[in-house]
Design a protein around this motif. Sequence first.
Motif: not given
Length: 502
Positions: A338-360
């Motif tokens: 349930g903890t969240s963080a802001l991603l300041a770099i481009e990266a990929t993630i494992n299955q235990h994380i979800a990304f939320l990317t606001p649309r442009e």
Amino acid sequence: MSSPATEPILREAPQTAYAAVKPSYLSDLKPYPVMKDSGVPWLGKVPEHWEVRRIKSLFRELDQRRGDGRGVLLSLTRTRGIIPQSEATNHLASAEDLSKYKVCKPGDLVMNRMQAWSGMFAASTYQGVISPDYSVFAAIDEVHVKYFEHLFKTPILVDQFAQRSKGVGSGFNRLYTPDFGTVPVAVPPRREQAAIVHFLDHSDRRIRRYIGAKQKLIALLEEQKQAIIHRAVTRGLDPNVRLKPSGVEWLGEVPEHWEVWQVGHFASVGNGSTPSRGNAAYWSGGTYPWLNSSSVNARIIKAVNQFVTDKALRECHLPRVAAGSVLVAITGQGRTRGTSALLAIEATINQHIAFLTPREPKQTASAEYLQTFLVAAYPELRHMSDDSGSTKGALTCEDLRHFRVLLPPLDEQDRIVRWVRDATFEGHSALQVAEREIALLREYRSRLIADVVTGKLNVREAAARLPDIDDEALDTDKAGGLAEGEDVDNRDDAGSVAVLDE
């Protein structure tokens, strides 16, 4: 004197921490007067009166199964040792499963074969049954099993266990009993083992009490921060704003001009995977950043320490997550879920994380505001993942797509983010100091234990001057909230449970 290895670490901590765990008896410690060559290059010199013996001459493996499916189910945890599994998780095995479990008695030594390379050993004080994938050992000689629990967790022994572990990929290697038994160790006399354990129990108790107090402070600071952020993202900064019902129970009334949106209507949501550790082509020479769930404990992610190859990106269907996305931990038994963080770099993630990317280009929410809102929403995310008391214990991408958030106009989002940053700065700084103290004290404790059980420091005289610690005193520590808490999270990179039974 303290050992050269431990003294600088503790000196980095504030003096209040130093005084709390560095009583006078630690200042009197000295090396053993006479040392000898152990005959084992990686062991080096050991006290002259200690023996060098292989583990197989000290412990024998037991393999007694319960059979009738009855008995207290036990778990091996990283910070609390052997405990009833009911105290570690709400996921319990069935009676049919228990029939295959191994009997574990007080005084037995338990090893997690898949995590021996990370020091997963404990001396049991319980009668019960434990995972059949664990190894249970009984002492052959009259030895103090707790001493060997400490010894088997030291970096020098853990390194040997890692070298002898076998399997595909570092996350799935097992240490089998014949390989475990061949490892040579330095063994003091039985009375000296007891003195060492007595000394370490006292030192550990002081450190745990101090860490427990710091953890209580951190909890209060987090609660204060949570309240500040919750108020800002549900009521805004104008105390005179007109309110309306939000239609979301935990949000209550909200500013009239704000809107309630589902995350999936304004952001892309997904998660990643863990490429096989056994395939070197996925990791060796990798340059693309890869994140596991522990990374979300940083408020802003600016750097990583693991990288995957282009081949892994192609074949393992790893998402390329854009900078400016928000990451959310979706699994885990600790506080990370349930903890969240802001991603300041481009990266990929494992299955235990979800990304939320606001649309442009028609941006409805800024990533900074979304992450701030999710901090306030942490209790609700935890409630969702617990699924009203079931054993679910996880969020899904679908949960996050349908999760409803409050969105003020973009300019107001920016003002709220700046205000929250200023309002929580002092508390956040205090929190970071407390967390740094805890980290330093844990490192100091590990180094102190290693120096003592490997013969670098002589604690016999110091131990003789210490009073006995009774069980009642230890229970009082726990009841008073001064016992050190469990680690934040309990999953390794590959997603296997690292501190509980598999």
